[in-house]
Enzyme design. Sequence first.
Site, mmCIF file in Angstrom:
data_model
loop_
_atom_site.group_PDB
_atom_site.id
_atom_site.type_symbol
_atom_site.label_atom_id
_atom_site.label_comp_id
_atom_site.label_asym_id
_atom_site.label_seq_id
_atom_site.Cartn_x
_atom_site.Cartn_y
_atom_site.Cartn_z
ATOM 1 N N TYR A 125 0.849 -1.203 0.000
ATOM 2 C CA TYR A 125 0.000 0.000 0.000
ATOM 3 C C TYR A 125 0.880 1.246 0.000
ATOM 4 C CZ TYR A 125 -3.491 3.381 1.694
ATOM 5 O OH TYR A 125 -4.314 4.470 1.838
ATOM 6 N N LYS A 159 1.332 4.321 -2.891
ATOM 7 C CA LYS A 159 1.106 5.737 -2.603
ATOM 8 C C LYS A 159 2.362 6.581 -2.834
ATOM 9 C CE LYS A 159 -3.247 5.357 -1.579
ATOM 10 N NZ LYS A 159 -4.265 5.962 -2.451
#
Length: 278
Positions: free
Chosen positions: A174, A178
């Site tokens: 994750y 990002k």
Amino acid sequence: MTDLVAANQTDGEKIMVERQDGRVALVTGAGRGIGRAIALRLADDGLDVAVNDIAANRSGLDEVVALIRAKGRRSAGLIADVSSEGEVGDMVQGVVNELGALNVMVSNAGIAQVVSLLDLSVDDWDHMMAVNLRGMFLCYKTAAQQMIRQGGGGKIIGAASIVAHRPFALLGHYSASKWGVRGLTQAAAMEWAKHNITVNAYCPGIVGTAMWDLIDEKLSEEEGIQRGGALRKYAESIHLGRVSVPEDVAKFVSYLASPDSDYMTGQSVMIDGGIQFA
């Protein structure tokens, strides 16, 4: 038309916002959480707002459309998977067909998964990148193409995260997605400035949403503490003394979507209440 009006906030407070009647925004992942709050805030600002989500969140999307229309703004609900190039193209064309133009793209849709890197499968890695990074690229690119067709000018805004600045354990893929959003945002801002398109990202900290409930559950389990403990531990480092709510993020996106941010581009800004990094 631009004028000042009082907008109702969730806590009953009245604030003055600059109306931006005639402008059209699209918010992806708007059926709940941060995306929902952003869509409603932009409607309060005077924009007509198209909202997107996946089919599984259809009921939430329909509710947001109804709330926007109740504010006197036009709206449309569009089902699309942002990781699909064809569906993103149809989504943006749907906004233009329904509302006439696209002036603000808020690429908010994303997923999270809590798992250690040693246990992470290639399929899980690929799915994360498909939604969070390829989806961001497709939304950025397709929105920019539409804005250029309209003669240039526009606001493209993407969802990054605190983990694009500081990785958290069990959020490795994750976080990587990002960090990619940060780089994409800077590159897009450089390339599209000549078209008078600004590109910025917002980086929420710990937010009271279903996504953070999942993160807390898994981190608390990993650390052998009661559910809620991990979130409380991280919250202790927030200088303002509380986790955020979706409306905190929506207020900043409102600024990025407005003419007040016309001289700001290529930035990925934290909205985290002042978390102290160890």
